[in-house]
Write a protein that holds these residues in place. Structure first.
Motif, short mmCIF file in Angstrom:
data_model
loop_
_atom_site.label_atom_id
_atom_site.label_comp_id
_atom_site.label_asym_id
_atom_site.label_seq_id
_atom_site.Cartn_x
_atom_site.Cartn_y
_atom_site.Cartn_z
N GLU A 243 0.85 -1.20 0.00
CA GLU A 243 0.00 0.00 0.00
C GLU A 243 0.88 1.24 0.00
N SER A 244 0.56 2.18 -0.85
CA SER A 244 1.32 3.44 -0.88
C SER A 244 0.35 4.62 -0.87
N ARG A 245 0.90 5.76 -0.50
CA ARG A 245 0.08 6.98 -0.43
C ARG A 245 -0.15 7.57 -1.81
N LYS A 246 -1.32 8.11 -1.99
CA LYS A 246 -1.65 8.87 -3.19
C LYS A 246 -1.21 10.32 -2.96
N PRO A 247 -1.14 11.13 -4.01
CA PRO A 247 -0.73 12.53 -3.84
C PRO A 247 -1.58 13.32 -2.85
N ASP A 248 -2.86 12.93 -2.66
CA ASP A 248 -3.71 13.66 -1.71
C ASP A 248 -3.49 13.22 -0.26
N GLY A 249 -2.58 12.25 -0.03
CA GLY A 249 -2.27 11.79 1.32
C GLY A 249 -3.06 10.57 1.76
N SER A 250 -4.09 10.20 1.03
CA SER A 250 -4.84 8.99 1.38
C SER A 250 -4.08 7.76 0.87
N TRP A 251 -4.45 6.59 1.40
CA TRP A 251 -3.80 5.35 0.99
C TRP A 251 -4.48 4.80 -0.26
N ALA A 252 -3.67 4.40 -1.23
CA ALA A 252 -4.18 3.80 -2.47
C ALA A 252 -4.67 2.37 -2.18
N LYS A 253 -5.41 1.84 -3.13
CA LYS A 253 -5.89 0.46 -3.03
C LYS A 253 -4.68 -0.48 -2.92
N PRO A 254 -4.73 -1.48 -2.03
CA PRO A 254 -3.60 -2.42 -1.89
C PRO A 254 -3.33 -3.17 -3.20
N VAL A 255 -2.06 -3.45 -3.43
CA VAL A 255 -1.61 -4.19 -4.60
C VAL A 255 -0.99 -5.50 -4.12
N LYS A 256 -1.39 -6.62 -4.72
CA LYS A 256 -0.80 -7.91 -4.38
C LYS A 256 0.55 -8.02 -5.07
N MET A 257 1.48 -8.70 -4.39
CA MET A 257 2.80 -8.88 -4.97
C MET A 257 3.47 -10.11 -4.39
N ILE A 258 4.49 -10.57 -5.06
CA ILE A 258 5.38 -11.62 -4.56
C ILE A 258 6.71 -10.95 -4.26
N TRP A 259 7.27 -11.25 -3.09
CA TRP A 259 8.59 -10.73 -2.76
C TRP A 259 9.51 -11.93 -2.63
N ARG A 260 10.49 -12.03 -3.51
CA ARG A 260 11.39 -13.17 -3.60
C ARG A 260 12.80 -12.75 -3.21
N TRP A 261 13.43 -13.54 -2.34
CA TRP A 261 14.77 -13.26 -1.83
C TRP A 261 15.69 -14.45 -2.10
N LYS A 262 16.95 -14.16 -2.44
CA LYS A 262 17.92 -15.25 -2.63
C LYS A 262 19.33 -14.75 -2.35
N TYR A 263 20.20 -15.71 -2.06
CA TYR A 263 21.62 -15.40 -1.93
C TYR A 263 22.22 -15.33 -3.32
N ILE A 264 23.11 -14.37 -3.53
CA ILE A 264 23.82 -14.24 -4.80
C ILE A 264 25.31 -14.10 -4.52
N MET A 265 26.09 -13.97 -5.57
CA MET A 265 27.55 -13.83 -5.45
C MET A 265 28.12 -14.98 -4.63
N ASN A 266 27.65 -16.18 -4.95
CA ASN A 266 28.08 -17.40 -4.27
C ASN A 266 27.86 -17.31 -2.76
N GLY A 267 26.70 -16.79 -2.38
CA GLY A 267 26.32 -16.76 -0.97
C GLY A 267 26.90 -15.64 -0.16
N LYS A 268 27.46 -14.62 -0.81
CA LYS A 268 28.09 -13.51 -0.07
C LYS A 268 27.28 -12.22 -0.13
N ALA A 269 26.15 -12.22 -0.82
CA ALA A 269 25.27 -11.05 -0.90
C ALA A 269 23.84 -11.56 -1.04
N VAL A 270 22.89 -10.63 -0.99
CA VAL A 270 21.47 -10.98 -1.06
C VAL A 270 20.82 -10.14 -2.15
N GLN A 271 19.93 -10.77 -2.89
CA GLN A 271 19.15 -10.05 -3.90
C GLN A 271 17.67 -10.31 -3.63
#
Length: 188
Positions: free
Chosen positions: A56-84
């Motif tokens: 959920e994010s704010r609209k320019p008038d300060g009210s909250w916009a309609k919620p948006v569904k999403m997938i948040w995917r996390w993994k190790y990168i750089m052979n396990g030395k960083a995260v993406q």
């Protein structure tokens, strides 16, 4: 001679590919932590994997916009030395970050990119995990009226079942706080 050369090439390739033991694989689709990485890589341990989220994010008038569904995917990168991480949003606006720990400055450097705002240079947030177990990141950011401050990102209520995230503008003393974006995630 030919046989010796073949053995040398085979051993070199085994050694080269053995360097990627912590990368994503069929067995570990989100990679693994490299034990040679900074211990702080564990800050993101409970976020690794995939969650279903509501953004959920704010609209320019300060009210909250309609919620948006999403997938948040996390993994190790750089052979396990960083995260993406990457977000795949129902509205077609996708984003992601590359997270590297700076052992000299003792902070996370988070490089953000987005499909909706292409940039020649990536935005960078810096921060750490605090005593409450929250990951808090900052970027200098002026308010619309020109007041100096930060855009603060906080991951909190982090459990094996999910987490919450909030983006807020704060003044330099963090006494004035204005939330502009919030996300709630549940583990798949």
């Amino acid at each position: 001679m030919k046989q010796t050369l073949s053995v040398i090439i085979l051993l070199s390739s085994i050694s080269f590919f053995g360097q990627f033991n912590f990368d994503t694989s069929k067995e570990y689709p989100f990679g693994k932590m490299n034990p040679k990485a900074a211990k702080e890589i564990q800050d993101y341990k409970q976020l690794i994997g995939e969650c279903s989220c509501t953004s959920e994010s704010r609209k320019p008038d300060g009210s909250w916009a309609k919620p948006v569904k999403m997938i948040w995917r996390w993994k190790y990168i750089m052979n396990g030395k960083a995260v993406q991480d990457e977000t795949l949003k129902e509205d077609g606006n996708h984003s992601g970050s590359i997270r590297q720990y700076d052992s000299i400055k003792k902070q996370w450097n988070v490089h953000y990119y987005s499909s909706s705002k292409l940039s020649q240079t990536l935005s960078v947030w810096n921060g750490n995990k605090n005593k409450k177990g929250n990951i808090v990141l900052y970027k200098n950011h002026k308010a619309p009226n020109g007041t100096d401050g930060f855009f603060r990102l906080t991951f909190y209520d982090i459990t094996k079942n999910g987490y919450k995230w909030i983006g807020e503008w704060t003044d330099l003393n963090e006494k004035i706080v204005y939330p502009t974006w919030k996300i709630e995630c549940k583990r798949e």
